[in-house]
Motif scaffolding. Structure first.
Motif, PDB file in Angstrom:
ATOM      1  N   SER A   1       9.074   6.355  -9.389  1.00  0.00           N
ATOM      2  CA  SER A   1      10.157   6.272 -10.363  1.00  0.00           C
ATOM      3  C   SER A   1       9.877   6.974 -11.673  1.00  0.00           C
ATOM      4  O   SER A   1      10.779   7.142 -12.481  1.00  0.00           O
ATOM      5  CB  SER A   1      10.476   4.803 -10.642  1.00  0.00           C
ATOM      6  OG  SER A   1       9.374   4.198 -11.302  1.00  0.00           O
ATOM      7  N   GLY A   2       8.638   7.322 -11.922  1.00  0.00           N
ATOM      8  CA  GLY A   2       8.310   7.935 -13.205  1.00  0.00           C
ATOM      9  C   GLY A   2       8.047   6.903 -14.284  1.00  0.00           C
ATOM     10  O   GLY A   2       7.442   7.213 -15.288  1.00  0.00           O
ATOM     11  N   GLN A   3       8.479   5.669 -14.099  1.00  0.00           N
ATOM     12  CA  GLN A   3       8.229   4.614 -15.065  1.00  0.00           C
ATOM     13  C   GLN A   3       7.821   3.367 -14.308  1.00  0.00           C
ATOM     14  O   GLN A   3       8.448   3.001 -13.317  1.00  0.00           O
ATOM     15  CB  GLN A   3       9.451   4.347 -15.926  1.00  0.00           C
ATOM     16  CG  GLN A   3       9.815   5.559 -16.759  1.00  0.00           C
ATOM     17  CD  GLN A   3      10.634   5.175 -17.968  1.00  0.00           C
ATOM     18  OE1 GLN A   3      11.141   4.082 -18.055  1.00  0.00           O
ATOM     19  NE2 GLN A   3      10.733   6.077 -18.896  1.00  0.00           N
ATOM     20  N   ALA A   4       6.792   2.691 -14.807  1.00  0.00           N
ATOM     21  CA  ALA A   4       6.183   1.606 -14.058  1.00  0.00           C
ATOM     22  C   ALA A   4       7.060   0.377 -13.904  1.00  0.00           C
ATOM     23  O   ALA A   4       7.160  -0.173 -12.835  1.00  0.00           O
ATOM     24  CB  ALA A   4       4.859   1.228 -14.699  1.00  0.00           C
ATOM     25  N   SER A   5       7.705  -0.086 -14.949  1.00  0.00           N
ATOM     26  CA  SER A   5       8.383  -1.377 -14.823  1.00  0.00           C
ATOM     27  C   SER A   5       9.736  -1.388 -15.514  1.00  0.00           C
ATOM     28  O   SER A   5      10.112  -2.367 -16.132  1.00  0.00           O
ATOM     29  CB  SER A   5       7.492  -2.479 -15.383  1.00  0.00           C
ATOM     30  OG  SER A   5       7.267  -2.263 -16.754  1.00  0.00           O
ATOM     31  N   SER A   6      10.471  -0.313 -15.417  1.00  0.00           N
ATOM     32  CA  SER A   6      11.767  -0.252 -16.090  1.00  0.00           C
ATOM     33  C   SER A   6      12.923  -0.644 -15.182  1.00  0.00           C
ATOM     34  O   SER A   6      14.061  -0.670 -15.615  1.00  0.00           O
ATOM     35  CB  SER A   6      12.007   1.159 -16.637  1.00  0.00           C
ATOM     36  OG  SER A   6      12.090   2.073 -15.557  1.00  0.00           O
ATOM     37  N   GLY A   7      12.628  -0.968 -13.927  1.00  0.00           N
ATOM     38  CA  GLY A   7      13.688  -1.320 -12.986  1.00  0.00           C
ATOM     39  C   GLY A   7      14.327  -2.650 -13.318  1.00  0.00           C
ATOM     40  O   GLY A   7      13.725  -3.523 -13.950  1.00  0.00           O
TER      41      GLY A   7
ATOM     42  N   ALA B   1       0.235  -3.624 -11.498  1.00  0.00           N
ATOM     43  CA  ALA B   1      -0.828  -2.629 -11.399  1.00  0.00           C
ATOM     44  C   ALA B   1      -0.503  -1.704 -10.243  1.00  0.00           C
ATOM     45  O   ALA B   1      -0.097  -2.151  -9.174  1.00  0.00           O
ATOM     46  CB  ALA B   1      -2.177  -3.293 -11.170  1.00  0.00           C
ATOM     47  N   SER B   2      -0.668  -0.412 -10.471  1.00  0.00           N
ATOM     48  CA  SER B   2      -0.439   0.582  -9.432  1.00  0.00           C
ATOM     49  C   SER B   2      -1.699   1.424  -9.313  1.00  0.00           C
ATOM     50  O   SER B   2      -2.189   1.957 -10.308  1.00  0.00           O
ATOM     51  CB  SER B   2       0.768   1.448  -9.797  1.00  0.00           C
ATOM     52  OG  SER B   2       1.183   2.212  -8.698  1.00  0.00           O
ATOM     53  N   GLY B   3      -2.231   1.509  -8.099  1.00  0.00           N
ATOM     54  CA  GLY B   3      -3.481   2.226  -7.885  1.00  0.00           C
ATOM     55  C   GLY B   3      -3.305   3.736  -7.854  1.00  0.00           C
ATOM     56  O   GLY B   3      -2.219   4.252  -7.612  1.00  0.00           O
ATOM     57  N   HIS B   4      -4.399   4.450  -8.099  1.00  0.00           N
ATOM     58  CA  HIS B   4      -4.364   5.915  -8.079  1.00  0.00           C
ATOM     59  C   HIS B   4      -4.088   6.448  -6.673  1.00  0.00           C
ATOM     60  O   HIS B   4      -3.439   7.461  -6.509  1.00  0.00           O
ATOM     61  CB  HIS B   4      -5.683   6.484  -8.598  1.00  0.00           C
ATOM     62  CG  HIS B   4      -5.917   6.211 -10.040  1.00  0.00           C
ATOM     63  ND1 HIS B   4      -5.178   6.786 -11.040  1.00  0.00           N
ATOM     64  CD2 HIS B   4      -6.801   5.402 -10.654  1.00  0.00           C
ATOM     65  CE1 HIS B   4      -5.592   6.351 -12.205  1.00  0.00           C
ATOM     66  NE2 HIS B   4      -6.585   5.505 -11.998  1.00  0.00           N
ATOM     67  N   GLY B   5      -4.567   5.747  -5.669  1.00  0.00           N
ATOM     68  CA  GLY B   5      -4.352   6.183  -4.298  1.00  0.00           C
ATOM     69  C   GLY B   5      -3.078   5.605  -3.692  1.00  0.00           C
ATOM     70  O   GLY B   5      -2.819   5.781  -2.521  1.00  0.00           O
TER      71      GLY B   5
ATOM     72  N   ASP C   1       0.834  -1.209   0.000  1.00  0.00           N
ATOM     73  CA  ASP C   1       0.000   0.000   0.000  1.00  0.00           C
ATOM     74  C   ASP C   1       0.867   1.257   0.000  1.00  0.00           C
ATOM     75  O   ASP C   1       0.469   2.291   0.517  1.00  0.00           O
ATOM     76  CB  ASP C   1      -0.963   0.001   1.180  1.00  0.00           C
ATOM     77  CG  ASP C   1      -0.256  -0.059   2.524  1.00  0.00           C
ATOM     78  OD1 ASP C   1       0.994  -0.152   2.547  1.00  0.00           O
ATOM     79  OD2 ASP C   1      -0.951  -0.017   3.548  1.00  0.00           O
ATOM     80  N   GLY C   2       2.043   1.174  -0.617  1.00  0.00           N
ATOM     81  CA  GLY C   2       2.966   2.312  -0.687  1.00  0.00           C
ATOM     82  C   GLY C   2       2.509   3.370  -1.685  1.00  0.00           C
ATOM     83  O   GLY C   2       1.353   3.411  -2.088  1.00  0.00           O
ATOM     84  N   ILE C   3       3.445   4.195  -2.125  1.00  0.00           N
ATOM     85  CA  ILE C   3       3.119   5.320  -3.007  1.00  0.00           C
ATOM     86  C   ILE C   3       2.896   4.898  -4.450  1.00  0.00           C
ATOM     87  O   ILE C   3       2.402   5.680  -5.249  1.00  0.00           O
ATOM     88  CB  ILE C   3       4.212   6.408  -2.959  1.00  0.00           C
ATOM     89  CG1 ILE C   3       5.546   5.869  -3.466  1.00  0.00           C
ATOM     90  CG2 ILE C   3       4.321   6.983  -1.569  1.00  0.00           C
ATOM     91  CD1 ILE C   3       6.606   6.936  -3.653  1.00  0.00           C
ATOM     92  N   GLY C   4       3.234   3.685  -4.797  1.00  0.00           N
ATOM     93  CA  GLY C   4       3.055   3.216  -6.175  1.00  0.00           C
ATOM     94  C   GLY C   4       4.303   3.454  -6.997  1.00  0.00           C
ATOM     95  O   GLY C   4       5.068   4.386  -6.732  1.00  0.00           O
ATOM     96  N   LEU C   5       4.538   2.623  -7.958  1.00  0.00           N
ATOM     97  CA  LEU C   5       5.768   2.724  -8.742  1.00  0.00           C
ATOM     98  C   LEU C   5       5.833   3.941  -9.641  1.00  0.00           C
ATOM     99  O   LEU C   5       6.858   4.587  -9.722  1.00  0.00           O
ATOM    100  CB  LEU C   5       5.942   1.464  -9.604  1.00  0.00           C
ATOM    101  CG  LEU C   5       6.432   0.238  -8.867  1.00  0.00           C
ATOM    102  CD1 LEU C   5       6.560  -0.927  -9.823  1.00  0.00           C
ATOM    103  CD2 LEU C   5       7.761   0.509  -8.205  1.00  0.00           C
TER     104      LEU C   5
END
Length: 76
Positions: free
Chosen positions: A27-33, A53-57, A19-23
């Motif tokens: 990072s600015g990019q969802a899955s580039s790590g 999936a990263s939630g809006h909240g 339930d963190g801040i979301g990727l």
């Protein structure tokens, strides 16, 4: 953090969520790590997929789906 493992639609699914801040916010990019790329490559080698999936909240969920054939038949 929640971790789940089970069968889903004939596949085996491993789900990790938090339930963190979301990727995308972090990072600015969802899955580039590098870690995400490794997990995606390993899943593909086994005939599976990685979904994110990263939630809006906030919060992020990763799901690795693999064919059930990866499970060894273990005698009862």
């Amino acid at each position: 953090m929640l971790i789940g493992f089970g069968r889903r639609d004939g596949d085996v699914a491993l789900t990790v969520s938090n339930d963190g801040i979301g990727l995308s916010a972090a990072s600015g990019q969802a899955s580039s790590g590098l870690g995400s790329r490794f997990i995606d490559a390993f899943a593909k080698q086994l005939g599976g997929t990685l979904a994110m999936a990263s939630g809006h909240g906030g919060g992020t969920t990763f799901t690795v789906r693999l064919p059930k054939t990866i499970l060894a038949d273990v005698p009862a």
